[in-house]
Design a protein around this motif. Structure first.
Motif, PDB file in Angstrom:
ATOM      1  N   ARG A 128       0.435  -1.081  -0.043  1.00  0.00           N
ATOM      2  CA  ARG A 128      -0.053  -0.068   0.187  1.00  0.00           C
ATOM      3  C   ARG A 128       0.871   1.190  -0.298  1.00  0.00           C
ATOM      4  O   ARG A 128       0.411   2.092  -0.504  1.00  0.00           O
ATOM      5  CB  ARG A 128      -1.116  -0.070   0.990  1.00  0.00           C
ATOM      6  CG  ARG A 128      -2.183  -1.311   1.302  1.00  0.00           C
ATOM      7  CD  ARG A 128      -3.044  -1.002   2.291  1.00  0.00           C
ATOM      8  NE  ARG A 128      -2.490  -0.536   3.736  1.00  0.00           N
ATOM      9  CZ  ARG A 128      -3.221   0.556   4.239  1.00  0.00           C
ATOM     10  NH1 ARG A 128      -3.874   1.594   3.930  1.00  0.00           N
ATOM     11  NH2 ARG A 128      -2.705   0.310   5.558  1.00  0.00           N
ATOM     12  N   SER A 228      -2.898   0.004  14.195  1.00  0.00           N
ATOM     13  CA  SER A 228      -3.177   1.100  13.042  1.00  0.00           C
ATOM     14  C   SER A 228      -3.081   2.599  14.028  1.00  0.00           C
ATOM     15  O   SER A 228      -2.341   2.836  12.186  1.00  0.00           O
ATOM     16  CB  SER A 228      -4.674   0.329  12.625  1.00  0.00           C
ATOM     17  OG  SER A 228      -5.993   1.442  13.721  1.00  0.00           O
ATOM     18  N   GLY A 232      -0.293   2.007  10.676  1.00  0.00           N
ATOM     19  CA  GLY A 232      -1.082   1.562   9.799  1.00  0.00           C
ATOM     20  C   GLY A 232      -0.456   1.707   8.869  1.00  0.00           C
ATOM     21  O   GLY A 232      -1.309   0.739   7.425  1.00  0.00           O
ATOM     22  N   GLU A 233      -0.516   2.582   8.236  1.00  0.00           N
ATOM     23  CA  GLU A 233       0.126   2.593   6.742  1.00  0.00           C
ATOM     24  C   GLU A 233       1.375   1.576   6.588  1.00  0.00           C
ATOM     25  O   GLU A 233       1.075   1.201   5.104  1.00  0.00           O
ATOM     26  CB  GLU A 233       1.202   3.801   6.062  1.00  0.00           C
ATOM     27  CG  GLU A 233       2.262   4.128   6.672  1.00  0.00           C
ATOM     28  CD  GLU A 233       2.680   5.273   6.153  1.00  0.00           C
ATOM     29  OE1 GLU A 233       4.300   5.705   6.799  1.00  0.00           O
ATOM     30  OE2 GLU A 233       1.931   6.317   6.058  1.00  0.00           O
ATOM     31  N   TRP A 253     -11.031  -1.685  11.541  1.00  0.00           N
ATOM     32  CA  TRP A 253     -10.153  -1.448  10.927  1.00  0.00           C
ATOM     33  C   TRP A 253      -9.505  -1.724   9.251  1.00  0.00           C
ATOM     34  O   TRP A 253     -10.150  -1.110   8.823  1.00  0.00           O
ATOM     35  CB  TRP A 253      -9.470  -1.085  11.197  1.00  0.00           C
ATOM     36  CG  TRP A 253      -7.756  -0.050  10.494  1.00  0.00           C
ATOM     37  CD1 TRP A 253      -7.640   0.954  10.679  1.00  0.00           C
ATOM     38  CD2 TRP A 253      -7.190  -0.848  10.310  1.00  0.00           C
ATOM     39  NE1 TRP A 253      -6.569   1.591   9.873  1.00  0.00           N
ATOM     40  CE2 TRP A 253      -6.263   0.109   9.306  1.00  0.00           C
ATOM     41  CE3 TRP A 253      -6.486  -2.123   9.539  1.00  0.00           C
ATOM     42  CZ2 TRP A 253      -4.933   0.011   8.451  1.00  0.00           C
ATOM     43  CZ3 TRP A 253      -5.322  -2.016   8.316  1.00  0.00           C
ATOM     44  CH2 TRP A 253      -4.850  -1.383   8.472  1.00  0.00           C
ATOM     45  N   SER A 254      -9.891  -2.629   8.873  1.00  0.00           N
ATOM     46  CA  SER A 254      -9.150  -3.674   7.907  1.00  0.00           C
ATOM     47  C   SER A 254     -10.275  -3.286   6.572  1.00  0.00           C
ATOM     48  O   SER A 254      -9.864  -2.700   5.049  1.00  0.00           O
ATOM     49  CB  SER A 254      -8.599  -4.345   7.247  1.00  0.00           C
ATOM     50  OG  SER A 254      -9.577  -5.548   8.713  1.00  0.00           O
ATOM     51  N   GLU A 256     -12.513  -0.278   5.926  1.00  0.00           N
ATOM     52  CA  GLU A 256     -12.707   0.869   5.529  1.00  0.00           C
ATOM     53  C   GLU A 256     -11.363   0.968   4.872  1.00  0.00           C
ATOM     54  O   GLU A 256     -11.744   2.136   4.422  1.00  0.00           O
ATOM     55  CB  GLU A 256     -12.871   1.614   6.953  1.00  0.00           C
ATOM     56  CG  GLU A 256     -13.213   3.241   6.185  1.00  0.00           C
ATOM     57  CD  GLU A 256     -13.148   4.007   7.345  1.00  0.00           C
ATOM     58  OE1 GLU A 256     -12.656   5.082   8.360  1.00  0.00           O
ATOM     59  OE2 GLU A 256     -13.672   3.460   9.261  1.00  0.00           O
ATOM     60  N   ASN A 257     -10.454   0.828   5.486  1.00  0.00           N
ATOM     61  CA  ASN A 257      -8.784   0.524   5.008  1.00  0.00           C
ATOM     62  C   ASN A 257      -8.626  -0.077   3.652  1.00  0.00           C
ATOM     63  O   ASN A 257      -7.484  -0.138   3.231  1.00  0.00           O
ATOM     64  CB  ASN A 257      -7.828   0.832   5.695  1.00  0.00           C
ATOM     65  CG  ASN A 257      -7.915   1.876   6.731  1.00  0.00           C
ATOM     66  OD1 ASN A 257      -6.837   3.413   6.435  1.00  0.00           O
ATOM     67  ND2 ASN A 257      -8.958   2.272   7.365  1.00  0.00           N
ATOM     68  N   ASN A 258      -9.537  -1.108   3.018  1.00  0.00           N
ATOM     69  CA  ASN A 258      -9.674  -2.136   2.238  1.00  0.00           C
ATOM     70  C   ASN A 258      -7.986  -3.000   2.393  1.00  0.00           C
ATOM     71  O   ASN A 258      -7.188  -3.008   1.516  1.00  0.00           O
ATOM     72  CB  ASN A 258      -9.553  -1.446   0.624  1.00  0.00           C
ATOM     73  CG  ASN A 258     -10.488  -0.246   0.224  1.00  0.00           C
ATOM     74  OD1 ASN A 258     -11.931  -0.930   0.641  1.00  0.00           O
ATOM     75  ND2 ASN A 258     -10.072   0.755   0.185  1.00  0.00           N
ATOM     76  N   VAL A 259      -7.481  -3.280   3.418  1.00  0.00           N
ATOM     77  CA  VAL A 259      -6.675  -3.735   3.894  1.00  0.00           C
ATOM     78  C   VAL A 259      -7.090  -5.360   3.294  1.00  0.00           C
ATOM     79  O   VAL A 259      -8.005  -6.059   4.881  1.00  0.00           O
ATOM     80  CB  VAL A 259      -5.896  -3.655   4.797  1.00  0.00           C
ATOM     81  CG1 VAL A 259      -5.361  -4.990   5.320  1.00  0.00           C
ATOM     82  CG2 VAL A 259      -5.319  -2.636   4.490  1.00  0.00           C
TER      83      VAL A 259
END
Length: 449
Positions: A128, A228, A232-233, A253-254, A256-259
């Motif tokens: 990412r 995160s 997180g990044e 978390w993941s 929403e963050n497309n992980v």
């Protein structure tokens, strides 16, 4: 049929009045005989046909001592939580004792390979922040549980991040390792299209709450929040020892963050979430496990060959094929085989509580008389056991003519469960799911009194 799931809030009342609960007193049960394991071979069922009936039961009628009644351990195999060594005393408690679970090592390898396959297929987008490091975090369920240990090792083995400890991959939590300096794990490498990437376990911890319950989803949700906020990044993949923790991190978390997040158990919510970005999960064929859990008891109670309705068709036509289970006679254990569930096939797994069609035929109550079974779930809040495994058991108990008393534990102490086994003489058989794999004697001592 009388079925009751005894909630934790009633534990004190039940502890005082257990004999008033449950089914009628069946202390003079017509208990059949089981079979003794006798080989070292691993099979898809054929070897079980060669086992000879044990003579501790009483298929002809009469009183049967509790210590001689059929017993199945399930989901948590009696073993040393530090070394993983099987507790063969518990597995050989009597001639009618077996374990039912799934092939932990095969499933662990499958999960690790599923994650690696995803990375390779999405190598152009998986990193990412473009730093050349593919970072993942790992939710560990229970550091003393064989399944949790196997899954941690499976992921680290596939991703090249494992290090040797006493001849096996170290399964200890790493804590935080964002700089790659930890000794518990190492950085792996992956070369794709002429470019070399580093694979790093950024963080891992046992998800145990303040009360001592392991595999705790809420703790996992809090952990991903902490991780995160710190790095997180750097998190490109989230991996979990089960879907309960995995879904908690996905929702927190993941998603929403497309992980992409990977779990284990193929719980219905996790399978459905694959359409929303959940990376994948592993089906441990809970439908086969639940059937086997009650089937081995049914066979022992009927005094028939233990393989009946398993590797050999019963009088209703129920039978399992050799590609969905293995039987290890030297371990007295039946293991369901695992299947990876990904975006390519998840629609085939959307109903996790549906009985397995090849073993869905109703037994004749005239030939297979109703019997009473005491069965406990170690933690009434466990997502997999409460939302998938128990509903399957409740479907199969009807098919197999078993009246099952379902007991829900608090996930913390054996006494919360054993206190509700005050009158074992009223049951014909027992199915036990321990809190800790070391604690089989907490139950067998009660049955031996």
């Amino acid at each position: 049929m009388k079925k009751k799931f005894l909630s934790l809030t009633l534990a004190l009342v039940l502890g005082l009045s257990l004999t008033a609960c449950g089914s009628k007193d069946d202390s003079k049960s017509d208990v059949g005989t089981g079979d003794n394991a006798g080989t070292n071979e691993e099979t898809g069922g054929d070897d079980a046909q060669n086992e000879t009936p044990d003579d501790t039961g009483n298929a002809g009628g009469g009183e049967v001592a509790n210590k001689d009644k059929p017993l199945v351990w399930f989901n948590r195999q009696p073993s040393n939580s530090s070394t993983g060594e099987l507790d063969m005393t518990a597995l050989n408690f009597n001639g009618n004792t077996y374990y039912v679970g799934f092939d932990a090592n095969q499933g662990a390898e499958l999960q690790g390979q599923m994650v690696m396959d995803y990375i390779e297929a999405n190598i152009d987008t998986i990193d990412r922040n473009g730093d050349g490091v593919i970072g993942y975090v790992l939710a560990i369920g229970d550091i003393g549980h064989n399944d949790s240990i196997a899954r941690t090792r499976g992921v680290r083995s596939a991703l090249g991040t494992g290090v040797d400890k006493d001849g096996a991959i170290n399964s200890d939590p790493v804590g935080t390792n964002s700089d790659g300096s930890a000794s518990v794990v190492q950085d792996g490498t992956l070369e794709v299209g002429g470019k070399t990437y580093t694979i790093r376990e950024l963080a891992s911890q046992e998800m145990k709450n303040s009360a001592g319950a392991t595999w705790d989803a809420a703790t996992a949700g809090n952990a991903i929040g902490t991780w995160s906020s710190s790095f997180g990044e750097d998190i490109d993949i989230v991996v979990s020892n089960n879907d309960g923790m995995g879904m908690s991190m996905f929702n927190a978390w993941s998603k929403e963050n497309n992980v992409p997040t990977f779990g284990y158990d193929a719980n219905s919510d996790a399978v459905a979430a694959i359409a929303e970005g959940y990376g994948g999960t592993i089906s441990q064929h809970a439908d086969v496990q639940a059937y086997l859990t009650l089937r081995v008891l049914r066979n022992a109670l009927d005094g028939v060959d233990i393989d009946t309705g398993i590797g050999t068709a019963d009088d209703a036509g129920n039978v399992l094929s050799s590609d969905v289970f293995v039987y290890k006679a030297d371990e007295r254990s039946y293991y369901a085989l695992n299947v990876a569930v990904t975006a390519e096939n998840y629609q085939d797994f959307t109903d996790s509580t549906k009985v397995y069609a090849p073993v869905s035929n109703q037994l004749d109550e005239g030939t297979h008389a109703r019997k009473s079974v005491w069965l406990n779930i170690y933690n009434a809040s466990d997502n997999f056991l409460s939302s998938t495994y128990q509903p399957l058991l409740q479907n199969y108990d009807d098919i197999l003519n078993l009246d099952v008393e379902y007991i829900g534990g608090d996930g913390q102490t054996e006494s919360n469960i054993t206190n509700r086994l005050g009158n074992p003489s009223q049951y014909d058989a027992f199915a036990i799911n321990m809190v800790k794999t070391d604690n089989a004697a907490s139950y067998t001592s009660l049955l031996s009194q």
